[in-house]
Design an enzyme around this catalytic site. Structure first.
Site, PDB file in Angstrom:
ATOM      1  N   SER A 141      76.647   4.922  86.688  1.00  0.00           N
ATOM      2  CA  SER A 141      77.100   6.270  86.365  1.00  0.00           C
ATOM      3  C   SER A 141      75.922   7.076  85.824  1.00  0.00           C
ATOM      4  O   SER A 141      75.134   6.584  85.015  1.00  0.00           O
ATOM      5  CB  SER A 141      78.253   6.240  85.359  1.00  0.00           C
ATOM      6  OG  SER A 141      77.909   5.512  84.200  1.00  0.00           O
ATOM      7  N   GLY A 145      76.072  10.508  84.617  1.00  0.00           N
ATOM      8  CA  GLY A 145      76.433  11.743  83.934  1.00  0.00           C
ATOM      9  C   GLY A 145      76.603  12.875  84.924  1.00  0.00           C
ATOM     10  O   GLY A 145      77.314  12.754  85.928  1.00  0.00           O
ATOM     11  N   ALA A 146      75.921  13.990  84.663  1.00  0.00           N
ATOM     12  CA  ALA A 146      76.009  15.141  85.562  1.00  0.00           C
ATOM     13  C   ALA A 146      75.466  14.845  86.951  1.00  0.00           C
ATOM     14  O   ALA A 146      75.749  15.569  87.912  1.00  0.00           O
ATOM     15  CB  ALA A 146      75.254  16.333  84.961  1.00  0.00           C
ATOM     16  N   GLY A 147      74.704  13.757  87.086  1.00  0.00           N
ATOM     17  CA  GLY A 147      74.155  13.368  88.386  1.00  0.00           C
ATOM     18  C   GLY A 147      75.097  12.558  89.244  1.00  0.00           C
ATOM     19  O   GLY A 147      74.712  12.118  90.324  1.00  0.00           O
ATOM     20  N   GLY A 148      76.344  12.349  88.773  1.00  0.00           N
ATOM     21  CA  GLY A 148      77.328  11.625  89.574  1.00  0.00           C
ATOM     22  C   GLY A 148      77.234  10.125  89.390  1.00  0.00           C
ATOM     23  O   GLY A 148      77.196   9.623  88.265  1.00  0.00           O
ATOM     24  N   GLY A 198      82.728   7.265  81.615  1.00  0.00           N
ATOM     25  CA  GLY A 198      82.246   6.107  82.353  1.00  0.00           C
ATOM     26  C   GLY A 198      83.337   5.085  82.613  1.00  0.00           C
ATOM     27  O   GLY A 198      83.362   4.441  83.669  1.00  0.00           O
ATOM     28  N   ASP A 199      84.267   4.955  81.651  1.00  0.00           N
ATOM     29  CA  ASP A 199      85.392   4.035  81.830  1.00  0.00           C
ATOM     30  C   ASP A 199      86.298   4.518  82.958  1.00  0.00           C
ATOM     31  O   ASP A 199      86.778   3.714  83.774  1.00  0.00           O
ATOM     32  CB  ASP A 199      86.200   3.922  80.537  1.00  0.00           C
ATOM     33  CG  ASP A 199      85.318   3.613  79.341  1.00  0.00           C
ATOM     34  OD1 ASP A 199      84.269   2.964  79.531  1.00  0.00           O
ATOM     35  OD2 ASP A 199      85.666   4.027  78.224  1.00  0.00           O
TER      36      ASP A 199
END
Length: 315
Positions: free
Chosen positions: A220, A222-225, A251-252
Protein backbone atom coordinates in the site's frame (compact mmCIF):
# COMPACT_ATOMS: atom_id res chain seq x y z
CA UNK A 1 -14.26 -18.30 5.84
CA UNK A 2 -11.68 -15.74 6.89
CA UNK A 3 -10.05 -15.91 10.33
CA UNK A 4 -8.19 -12.82 11.49
CA UNK A 5 -5.76 -12.85 14.42
CA UNK A 6 -5.15 -9.59 16.27
CA UNK A 7 -2.64 -10.11 19.09
CA UNK A 8 -2.97 -6.48 20.25
CA UNK A 9 -6.54 -5.23 19.66
CA UNK A 10 -7.77 -1.89 20.94
CA UNK A 11 -10.61 0.47 21.54
CA UNK A 12 -10.01 3.31 19.09
CA UNK A 13 -11.12 6.68 20.44
CA UNK A 14 -11.15 9.32 17.68
CA UNK A 15 -11.32 13.01 18.59
CA UNK A 16 -11.95 15.70 15.96
CA UNK A 17 -10.14 18.99 16.60
CA UNK A 18 -10.33 22.32 14.74
CA UNK A 19 -6.53 22.55 14.94
CA UNK A 20 -3.92 20.73 17.02
CA UNK A 21 -1.49 23.03 18.84
CA UNK A 22 1.14 21.45 21.05
CA UNK A 23 0.86 22.54 24.69
CA UNK A 24 -2.59 24.11 24.35
CA UNK A 25 -6.01 23.18 25.79
CA UNK A 26 -8.38 21.93 23.07
CA UNK A 27 -12.14 21.45 22.85
CA UNK A 28 -13.16 18.40 20.86
CA UNK A 29 -15.53 18.91 17.96
CA UNK A 30 -16.72 15.29 18.13
CA UNK A 31 -15.71 11.97 19.67
CA UNK A 32 -16.32 8.42 18.46
CA UNK A 33 -15.21 5.01 19.72
CA UNK A 34 -14.65 2.09 17.31
CA UNK A 35 -13.34 -1.45 17.59
CA UNK A 36 -9.64 -1.32 16.71
CA UNK A 37 -6.64 -3.41 15.77
CA UNK A 38 -5.56 -4.34 12.26
CA UNK A 39 -7.08 -7.81 12.21
CA UNK A 40 -10.31 -6.52 13.74
CA UNK A 41 -10.53 -3.88 11.01
CA UNK A 42 -9.92 -6.48 8.29
CA UNK A 43 -12.67 -8.70 9.74
CA UNK A 44 -15.13 -5.80 9.92
CA UNK A 45 -14.54 -4.87 6.29
CA UNK A 46 -14.85 -8.48 5.12
CA UNK A 47 -18.08 -8.96 7.09
CA UNK A 48 -19.51 -5.75 5.62
CA UNK A 49 -18.88 -7.23 2.17
CA UNK A 50 -20.93 -10.32 3.08
CA UNK A 51 -18.08 -12.70 3.87
CA UNK A 52 -17.91 -14.91 6.93
CA UNK A 53 -15.25 -13.37 9.17
CA UNK A 54 -14.02 -14.60 12.56
CA UNK A 55 -11.92 -12.21 14.65
CA UNK A 56 -9.65 -13.91 17.20
CA UNK A 57 -8.07 -11.70 19.87
CA UNK A 58 -6.94 -11.55 23.48
CA UNK A 59 -9.44 -9.70 25.67
CA UNK A 60 -8.95 -8.21 29.10
CA UNK A 61 -10.95 -6.20 31.65
CA UNK A 62 -13.51 -3.49 30.82
CA UNK A 63 -11.92 -2.28 27.55
CA UNK A 64 -11.97 -5.87 26.26
CA UNK A 65 -15.65 -6.21 27.16
CA UNK A 66 -16.42 -2.89 25.46
CA UNK A 67 -14.59 -4.00 22.32
CA UNK A 68 -16.63 -7.20 22.15
CA UNK A 69 -19.84 -5.23 22.73
CA UNK A 70 -19.03 -2.86 19.85
CA UNK A 71 -18.51 -5.84 17.54
CA UNK A 72 -21.79 -7.50 18.52
CA UNK A 73 -23.99 -5.49 16.08
CA UNK A 74 -21.66 -6.35 13.18
CA UNK A 75 -21.55 -9.63 11.30
CA UNK A 76 -18.10 -10.44 12.73
CA UNK A 77 -17.86 -13.56 14.87
CA UNK A 78 -15.67 -12.66 17.84
CA UNK A 79 -13.52 -15.28 19.57
CA UNK A 80 -11.85 -13.92 22.71
CA UNK A 81 -8.93 -15.44 24.60
CA UNK A 82 -9.24 -14.10 28.18
CA UNK A 83 -6.11 -12.35 29.48
CA UNK A 84 -5.34 -10.89 32.90
CA UNK A 85 -4.44 -7.32 31.86
CA UNK A 86 -6.68 -4.75 30.18
CA UNK A 87 -7.07 -4.38 26.42
CA UNK A 88 -5.46 -1.13 25.28
CA UNK A 89 -7.21 2.12 24.34
CA UNK A 90 -5.73 4.14 21.44
CA UNK A 91 -6.30 7.85 20.80
CA UNK A 92 -6.55 9.41 17.34
CA UNK A 93 -6.63 13.20 16.85
CA UNK A 94 -8.04 14.26 13.49
CA UNK A 95 -7.89 17.77 12.02
CA UNK A 96 -10.22 19.13 9.30
CA UNK A 97 -7.59 18.78 6.56
CA UNK A 98 -7.27 15.06 7.28
CA UNK A 99 -4.01 15.24 9.24
CA UNK A 100 -4.13 12.42 11.77
CA UNK A 101 -2.13 12.14 15.00
CA UNK A 102 -2.29 8.71 16.64
CA UNK A 103 -1.27 7.71 20.17
CA UNK A 104 -1.12 3.94 20.64
CA UNK A 105 -0.80 2.26 24.03
CA UNK A 106 1.60 -0.71 24.28
CA UNK A 107 -1.17 -3.12 25.24
CA UNK A 108 -1.47 -5.75 27.99
CA UNK A 109 1.42 -8.01 28.92
CA UNK A 110 0.50 -11.56 27.89
CA UNK A 111 1.76 -14.57 29.81
CA UNK A 112 3.30 -17.58 28.07
CA UNK A 113 0.09 -19.54 28.72
CA UNK A 114 -2.04 -16.75 27.20
CA UNK A 115 0.14 -16.63 24.08
CA UNK A 116 -0.05 -20.41 23.72
CA UNK A 117 -3.85 -20.27 24.05
CA UNK A 118 -3.90 -17.72 21.21
CA UNK A 119 -1.81 -20.04 19.01
CA UNK A 120 -4.01 -23.03 19.73
CA UNK A 121 -7.27 -21.21 19.03
CA UNK A 122 -5.86 -19.75 15.80
CA UNK A 123 -4.84 -23.16 14.47
CA UNK A 124 -8.17 -24.70 15.49
CA UNK A 125 -10.13 -21.96 13.73
CA UNK A 126 -7.79 -22.07 10.73
CA UNK A 127 -8.69 -25.71 10.16
CA UNK A 128 -12.03 -24.56 8.79
CA UNK A 129 -10.87 -21.41 6.99
CA UNK A 130 -9.69 -20.38 3.54
CA UNK A 131 -7.48 -17.53 4.80
CA UNK A 132 -5.78 -16.98 8.15
CA UNK A 133 -4.89 -13.29 8.44
CA UNK A 134 -2.48 -12.32 11.23
CA UNK A 135 -2.10 -8.60 11.69
CA UNK A 136 -0.67 -5.77 13.69
CA UNK A 137 1.71 -4.95 16.48
CA UNK A 138 2.56 -7.28 19.34
CA UNK A 139 1.84 -6.56 23.00
CA UNK A 140 4.43 -7.00 25.76
CA UNK A 141 5.22 -10.62 26.48
CA UNK A 142 4.79 -11.74 22.87
CA UNK A 143 7.94 -12.60 20.91
CA UNK A 144 8.79 -10.89 17.65
CA UNK A 145 8.40 -14.23 15.87
CA UNK A 146 4.66 -14.48 16.72
CA UNK A 147 3.35 -14.02 13.16
CA UNK A 148 6.07 -16.30 11.78
CA UNK A 149 5.35 -19.02 14.35
CA UNK A 150 1.63 -18.74 13.64
CA UNK A 151 2.34 -19.21 9.93
CA UNK A 152 4.40 -22.34 10.57
CA UNK A 153 2.07 -23.90 13.15
CA UNK A 154 -1.22 -23.31 11.34
CA UNK A 155 -0.14 -23.93 7.75
CA UNK A 156 -2.03 -26.79 6.11
CA UNK A 157 -3.30 -27.72 2.62
CA UNK A 158 -6.21 -25.49 1.64
CA UNK A 159 -5.35 -22.68 4.08
CA UNK A 160 -3.54 -19.54 2.96
CA UNK A 161 -1.81 -17.24 5.42
CA UNK A 162 -1.61 -13.44 5.06
CA UNK A 163 0.56 -11.25 7.29
CA UNK A 164 0.33 -7.49 7.86
CA UNK A 165 2.80 -6.22 10.44
CA UNK A 166 5.97 -4.11 10.68
CA UNK A 167 9.50 -3.83 12.07
CA UNK A 168 11.10 -6.99 13.56
CA UNK A 169 7.86 -9.05 13.44
CA UNK A 170 7.71 -8.41 9.68
CA UNK A 171 11.32 -9.59 9.23
CA UNK A 172 10.49 -12.82 11.07
CA UNK A 173 7.24 -13.28 9.13
CA UNK A 174 8.97 -12.98 5.77
CA UNK A 175 11.34 -15.78 6.78
CA UNK A 176 8.30 -18.04 7.32
CA UNK A 177 7.23 -17.47 3.66
CA UNK A 178 3.49 -16.79 4.08
CA UNK A 179 1.19 -16.74 1.07
CA UNK A 180 0.74 -12.96 1.24
CA UNK A 181 2.41 -10.01 2.95
CA UNK A 182 1.03 -6.46 2.90
CA UNK A 183 3.64 -3.90 3.91
CA UNK A 184 3.18 -0.21 3.32
CA UNK A 185 5.80 1.93 1.59
CA UNK A 186 7.78 2.72 4.76
CA UNK A 187 7.59 -0.84 6.09
CA UNK A 188 8.89 -2.27 2.82
CA UNK A 189 11.77 0.23 2.76
CA UNK A 190 12.73 -0.73 6.33
CA UNK A 191 12.48 -4.41 5.45
CA UNK A 192 14.88 -4.22 2.50
CA UNK A 193 17.14 -1.66 4.19
CA UNK A 194 17.10 1.12 1.61
CA UNK A 195 14.95 4.11 0.57
CA UNK A 196 12.32 3.46 -2.10
CA UNK A 197 11.87 6.75 -3.90
CA UNK A 198 10.11 5.53 -7.02
CA UNK A 199 7.58 2.92 -8.02
CA UNK A 200 10.44 1.10 -9.72
CA UNK A 201 12.28 0.86 -6.39
CA UNK A 202 9.15 -0.56 -4.75
CA UNK A 203 8.73 -3.05 -7.57
CA UNK A 204 12.30 -4.34 -7.19
CA UNK A 205 11.84 -4.70 -3.43
CA UNK A 206 8.58 -6.61 -3.91
CA UNK A 207 10.30 -8.93 -6.37
CA UNK A 208 12.97 -9.62 -3.74
CA UNK A 209 10.30 -10.74 -1.28
CA UNK A 210 8.73 -13.00 -3.88
CA UNK A 211 12.15 -14.54 -4.48
CA UNK A 212 12.25 -15.46 -0.77
CA UNK A 213 9.26 -17.74 -1.25
CA UNK A 214 6.34 -15.41 -0.49
CA UNK A 215 3.33 -16.05 -2.69
CA UNK A 216 2.19 -12.46 -3.18
CA UNK A 217 3.34 -9.00 -2.12
CA UNK A 218 0.73 -6.25 -1.84
CA UNK A 219 2.27 -2.85 -1.07
CA UNK A 220 0.00 0.00 0.00
CA UNK A 221 1.39 3.38 -1.10
CA UNK A 222 -0.97 5.93 0.48
CA UNK A 223 -1.92 8.50 -2.14
CA UNK A 224 0.09 6.45 -4.64
CA UNK A 225 -2.41 3.58 -4.52
CA UNK A 226 -1.00 0.05 -4.27
CA UNK A 227 1.38 -2.30 -6.07
CA UNK A 228 0.89 -6.05 -6.46
CA UNK A 229 3.46 -8.67 -7.40
CA UNK A 230 2.14 -12.24 -7.52
CA UNK A 231 2.12 -15.27 -9.79
CA UNK A 232 -0.32 -13.56 -12.16
CA UNK A 233 2.00 -10.61 -12.84
CA UNK A 234 2.96 -7.12 -11.66
CA UNK A 235 0.37 -4.34 -11.39
CA UNK A 236 -0.11 -0.84 -10.04
CA UNK A 237 -3.46 0.78 -9.25
CA UNK A 238 -4.54 4.12 -7.81
CA UNK A 239 -7.43 6.56 -7.66
CA UNK A 240 -7.59 10.26 -8.51
CA UNK A 241 -6.98 12.58 -5.49
CA UNK A 242 -9.65 12.25 -2.79
CA UNK A 243 -10.72 14.25 0.25
CA UNK A 244 -9.29 12.43 3.26
CA UNK A 245 -11.19 12.40 6.57
CA UNK A 246 -9.01 9.79 8.30
CA UNK A 247 -6.25 7.42 7.24
CA UNK A 248 -6.71 5.14 10.27
CA UNK A 249 -7.41 1.61 9.05
CA UNK A 250 -6.99 2.44 5.36
CA UNK A 251 -4.29 -0.18 4.92
CA UNK A 252 -6.46 -2.74 6.72
CA UNK A 253 -9.35 -2.00 4.36
CA UNK A 254 -6.95 -2.34 1.42
CA UNK A 255 -6.04 -5.84 2.58
CA UNK A 256 -9.71 -6.74 3.19
CA UNK A 257 -10.70 -5.58 -0.28
CA UNK A 258 -7.93 -7.66 -1.82
CA UNK A 259 -8.93 -10.80 0.06
CA UNK A 260 -12.65 -10.27 -0.58
CA UNK A 261 -11.95 -10.25 -4.33
CA UNK A 262 -10.10 -13.56 -4.26
CA UNK A 263 -6.67 -12.54 -2.97
CA UNK A 264 -4.94 -12.68 -6.33
CA UNK A 265 -4.53 -10.77 -9.58
CA UNK A 266 -5.39 -7.35 -11.01
CA UNK A 267 -9.11 -7.39 -10.20
CA UNK A 268 -8.32 -8.01 -6.54
CA UNK A 269 -5.81 -5.15 -6.63
CA UNK A 270 -8.41 -2.76 -8.06
CA UNK A 271 -10.83 -3.67 -5.29
CA UNK A 272 -8.08 -3.32 -2.70
CA UNK A 273 -7.37 0.25 -3.78
CA UNK A 274 -11.09 1.06 -3.91
CA UNK A 275 -11.47 -0.18 -0.33
CA UNK A 276 -8.46 1.78 0.89
CA UNK A 277 -9.72 4.99 -0.70
CA UNK A 278 -13.20 4.41 0.74
CA UNK A 279 -11.73 4.06 4.23
CA UNK A 280 -9.92 7.39 3.84
CA UNK A 281 -13.23 9.08 3.03
CA UNK A 282 -14.77 7.85 6.31
CA UNK A 283 -14.26 9.26 9.83
CA UNK A 284 -12.25 7.63 12.61
CA UNK A 285 -11.72 3.88 12.34
CA UNK A 286 -14.90 3.34 10.33
CA UNK A 287 -14.66 0.52 7.81
CA UNK A 288 -16.23 0.79 4.36
CA UNK A 289 -19.17 -1.25 3.17
CA UNK A 290 -20.25 -2.06 -0.41
CA UNK A 291 -22.06 1.29 -0.79
CA UNK A 292 -18.80 3.16 -0.10
CA UNK A 293 -16.75 1.39 -2.78
CA UNK A 294 -16.08 3.23 -6.07
CA UNK A 295 -14.35 0.60 -8.14
CA UNK A 296 -14.74 2.58 -11.37
CA UNK A 297 -12.51 5.33 -9.95
CA UNK A 298 -9.53 2.98 -9.78
CA UNK A 299 -6.97 3.21 -12.56
CA UNK A 300 -5.07 -0.03 -13.21
CA UNK A 301 -1.67 -0.20 -14.90
CA UNK A 302 -0.69 -3.76 -15.94
CA UNK A 303 2.80 -2.40 -16.56
CA UNK A 304 3.79 -0.19 -13.60
CA UNK A 305 5.43 3.14 -14.45
CA UNK A 306 8.77 2.53 -12.76
CA UNK A 307 9.74 6.23 -13.05
CA UNK A 308 6.81 7.36 -10.88
CA UNK A 309 8.11 9.22 -7.82
CA UNK A 310 6.58 8.32 -4.44
CA UNK A 311 6.18 10.53 -1.39
CA UNK A 312 6.60 7.83 1.25
CA UNK A 313 3.17 8.33 2.85
CA UNK A 314 1.87 5.15 4.45
CA UNK A 315 -1.42 3.33 4.73
Amino acid sequence: MFVTVTPNPSLDRTIALPHLVRGEVHRAGSVRVDPGGKGVNVARALASAGHRAVALMPSGATPGERLAALLEPTDVTTVAVPVAEATRVNITLVEPDGVTTKINEPGPRLSADEVEALFQRACALGAGATWLVSCGSLPPGVGDDFHAELTRRCRRPGLKVAIDTSDAPLHHAVAAAPDLVKPNHAELAELVGRPLGSLGDVLLAARELRARGIGAVLVSLGAGGALLVDRSGEYHARTPPITVLSTVGAGDSTLAGFLAAGGEGPDALRQAVAYGAAACRLPGSATPGPADIRIDDVELAPTPDVTLALTGDAA
